[in-house]
Design a protein around this motif. Structure first.
Motif, mmCIF file in Angstrom:
data_model
loop_
_atom_site.group_PDB
_atom_site.id
_atom_site.type_symbol
_atom_site.label_atom_id
_atom_site.label_comp_id
_atom_site.label_asym_id
_atom_site.label_seq_id
_atom_site.Cartn_x
_atom_site.Cartn_y
_atom_site.Cartn_z
ATOM 1 N N VAL A 123 0.842 -1.197 0.000
ATOM 2 C CA VAL A 123 0.000 0.000 0.000
ATOM 3 C C VAL A 123 0.878 1.248 0.000
ATOM 4 C CG1 VAL A 123 -1.799 1.213 1.278
ATOM 5 C CG2 VAL A 123 -1.722 -1.269 1.314
ATOM 6 N N SER A 124 0.771 2.041 -1.043
ATOM 7 C CA SER A 124 1.407 3.356 -1.038
ATOM 8 C C SER A 124 0.350 4.367 -0.613
ATOM 9 C CB SER A 124 1.953 3.699 -2.420
ATOM 10 O OG SER A 124 0.881 3.861 -3.333
ATOM 11 N N ASN A 125 0.715 5.640 -0.551
ATOM 12 C CA ASN A 125 -0.223 6.635 -0.056
ATOM 13 C C ASN A 125 -1.506 6.713 -0.870
ATOM 14 O OD1 ASN A 125 1.310 7.397 2.088
ATOM 15 N ND2 ASN A 125 2.386 9.014 0.977
ATOM 16 N N ASN A 126 -1.378 6.688 -2.184
ATOM 17 C CA ASN A 126 -2.539 6.947 -3.021
ATOM 18 C C ASN A 126 -2.929 5.815 -3.964
ATOM 19 O OD1 ASN A 126 -3.078 9.625 -2.081
ATOM 20 N ND2 ASN A 126 -1.221 10.260 -3.136
ATOM 21 N N ILE A 127 -2.041 4.865 -4.164
ATOM 22 C CA ILE A 127 -2.341 3.751 -5.058
ATOM 23 C C ILE A 127 -2.279 2.455 -4.258
ATOM 24 C CG2 ILE A 127 -1.718 2.524 -7.173
ATOM 25 C CD1 ILE A 127 -2.444 5.372 -7.772
ATOM 26 N N ILE A 128 -3.361 1.705 -4.244
ATOM 27 C CA ILE A 128 -3.412 0.426 -3.536
ATOM 28 C C ILE A 128 -3.571 -0.665 -4.593
ATOM 29 C CG2 ILE A 128 -4.664 -0.979 -1.859
ATOM 30 C CD1 ILE A 128 -5.687 1.702 -0.654
ATOM 31 N N THR A 129 -2.650 -1.618 -4.606
ATOM 32 C CA THR A 129 -2.673 -2.685 -5.614
ATOM 33 C C THR A 129 -2.944 -4.030 -4.956
ATOM 34 O OG1 THR A 129 -1.066 -1.455 -6.940
ATOM 35 C CG2 THR A 129 -1.372 -3.783 -7.473
ATOM 36 N N MET A 130 -3.966 -4.703 -5.445
ATOM 37 C CA MET A 130 -4.303 -6.042 -4.963
ATOM 38 C C MET A 130 -4.416 -6.947 -6.184
ATOM 39 S SD MET A 130 -7.234 -5.047 -2.131
ATOM 40 C CE MET A 130 -8.271 -4.204 -3.335
ATOM 41 N N LYS A 131 -3.290 -7.558 -6.568
ATOM 42 C CA LYS A 131 -3.213 -8.416 -7.736
ATOM 43 C C LYS A 131 -3.620 -7.617 -8.976
ATOM 44 C CE LYS A 131 -3.599 -13.292 -8.828
ATOM 45 N NZ LYS A 131 -4.402 -14.512 -8.777
ATOM 46 N N VAL A 134 -6.669 -2.270 -8.796
ATOM 47 C CA VAL A 134 -5.938 -1.070 -8.369
ATOM 48 C C VAL A 134 -6.947 -0.027 -7.889
ATOM 49 C CG1 VAL A 134 -4.381 0.789 -9.077
ATOM 50 C CG2 VAL A 134 -4.078 -1.508 -10.017
ATOM 51 N N ILE A 135 -6.738 0.448 -6.669
ATOM 52 C CA ILE A 135 -7.574 1.526 -6.122
ATOM 53 C C ILE A 135 -6.745 2.802 -6.162
ATOM 54 C CG2 ILE A 135 -8.815 2.348 -4.083
ATOM 55 C CD1 ILE A 135 -9.104 -0.610 -3.247
ATOM 56 N N ASP A 136 -7.219 3.775 -6.933
ATOM 57 C CA ASP A 136 -6.481 5.031 -7.136
ATOM 58 C C ASP A 136 -7.178 6.141 -6.362
ATOM 59 O OD1 ASP A 136 -5.211 7.300 -7.995
ATOM 60 O OD2 ASP A 136 -5.134 6.699 -10.098
ATOM 61 N N ARG A 137 -6.549 6.550 -5.257
ATOM 62 C CA ARG A 137 -7.159 7.592 -4.418
ATOM 63 C C ARG A 137 -7.034 8.990 -5.034
ATOM 64 N NH1 ARG A 137 -4.996 5.253 1.374
ATOM 65 N NH2 ARG A 137 -7.015 4.783 2.257
ATOM 66 N N ASN A 138 -6.161 9.123 -6.034
ATOM 67 C CA ASN A 138 -6.006 10.435 -6.667
ATOM 68 C C ASN A 138 -7.262 10.834 -7.441
ATOM 69 O OD1 ASN A 138 -3.298 10.886 -5.830
ATOM 70 N ND2 ASN A 138 -2.599 9.469 -7.407
ATOM 71 N N ASN A 139 -7.844 9.860 -8.171
ATOM 72 C CA ASN A 139 -9.024 10.198 -8.970
ATOM 73 C C ASN A 139 -10.251 9.371 -8.602
ATOM 74 O OD1 ASN A 139 -8.323 7.751 -9.990
ATOM 75 N ND2 ASN A 139 -7.735 8.477 -12.030
ATOM 76 N N TYR A 140 -10.221 8.764 -7.411
ATOM 77 C CA TYR A 140 -11.386 8.015 -6.894
ATOM 78 C C TYR A 140 -11.856 6.954 -7.879
ATOM 79 C CZ TYR A 140 -11.472 11.650 -3.379
ATOM 80 O OH TYR A 140 -11.112 12.492 -2.357
ATOM 81 N N GLU A 141 -10.890 6.216 -8.433
ATOM 82 C CA GLU A 141 -11.198 5.228 -9.458
ATOM 83 C C GLU A 141 -10.706 3.853 -9.014
ATOM 84 O OE1 GLU A 141 -10.613 5.104 -14.269
ATOM 85 O OE2 GLU A 141 -8.839 5.524 -13.058
ATOM 86 N N VAL A 142 -11.482 2.829 -9.363
ATOM 87 C CA VAL A 142 -11.062 1.452 -9.133
ATOM 88 C C VAL A 142 -10.913 0.779 -10.491
ATOM 89 C CG1 VAL A 142 -11.615 -0.774 -8.070
ATOM 90 C CG2 VAL A 142 -12.318 1.342 -6.935
#
Length: 226
Positions: A123-131, A134-142
């Protein structure tokens, strides 16, 4: 970069044992004899993981764990001589990532430490990768593979909160505080409704992760093995 591990225990023999095994694995060890000393060290040193004894003078392990969870984004392992379920529930309610009962095998503790450090490094601050997810907190996109999803804001925030610390158990009250804020006047069923929507939304799209109900406590997110 060296990994700094904080050992908090009022028993010098336990600290010595842990120091021996951790230094052998090339971890940098920082020690505190009670919760107050640990609080000061956390303020002044970079710590990557804390091993915290439950029964300590001045500030017990549960209180210290709650404090760490509030101010620092590091994994916590609670160490205790008590194996009763109510103590474990109290530990998870205070936000611990794992729970080890004394007496313990040092090799098992090392395994748990490495697993937690790996999980937090995902888990980085803004990008969460699970296989493939990818959950991108910068643009609220999955993103799941090549598919992109824009979720309703609260659903996105709830998913990102759970995914930011996989396997950590959250109470409904903690999730309400994190996502809806302390002024929220609804009840905990709001969390249940949003969890249900998230499960339905991703059920047929990916099995990279699963949101698990922890009976009597709340929810946690589990990531499928890489």
């Amino acid at each position: 970069m060296h990994t700094h591990i904080l050992i908090v225990d009022d028993d010098p023999h336990i600290r010595e044992l842990l120091r021996f095994y951790l230094q052998k694995e090339r971890f940098v060890v920082v020690e505190a004899a009670d919760g107050n000393e640990a609080s000061m060290l956390l303020e002044n040193k970079q710590i990557h993981l804390a091993i915290v004894d439950v029964m300590m003078p001045h500030k017990n392990g549960w209180d210290l764990c709650t404090e760490i969870r509030k101010y620092y984004d590091i994994p916590v392992i609670l160490l205790t001589a008590k194996g009763e379920m109510e103590d474990k529930a109290k530990g998870f309610l205070s936000g611990t990532d794992d729970y080890v009962v004394k007496p313990f095998e040092p090799e098992e503790l090392l395994f748990r430490i490495r697993a937690l450090l790996r999980r937090y490094q995902m888990v980085s601050n803004n990008i969460i990768t699970m296989k493939n997810t990818v959950i991108d907190r910068n643009n609220y996109e999955v993103k799941v593979g090549t598919q992109s999803f824009i979720l309703p804001l609260k659903e996105f925030q709830l998913l990102a909160q759970l995914a930011s610390q996989p396997d950590r158990m959250y109470t409904r009250e903690q999730l309400i505080q994190f996502i809806w804020g302390t002024d929220f006047e609804g009840d905990s069923r709001t969390v249940d409704v949003h969890i249900k929507r998230l499960r339905e939304r991703f059920r047929d799209i990916t099995d990279d992760f699963q949101i698990i109900t922890v009976r009597g406590i709340g929810y946690k997110l589990e990531v499928k093995s890489q």
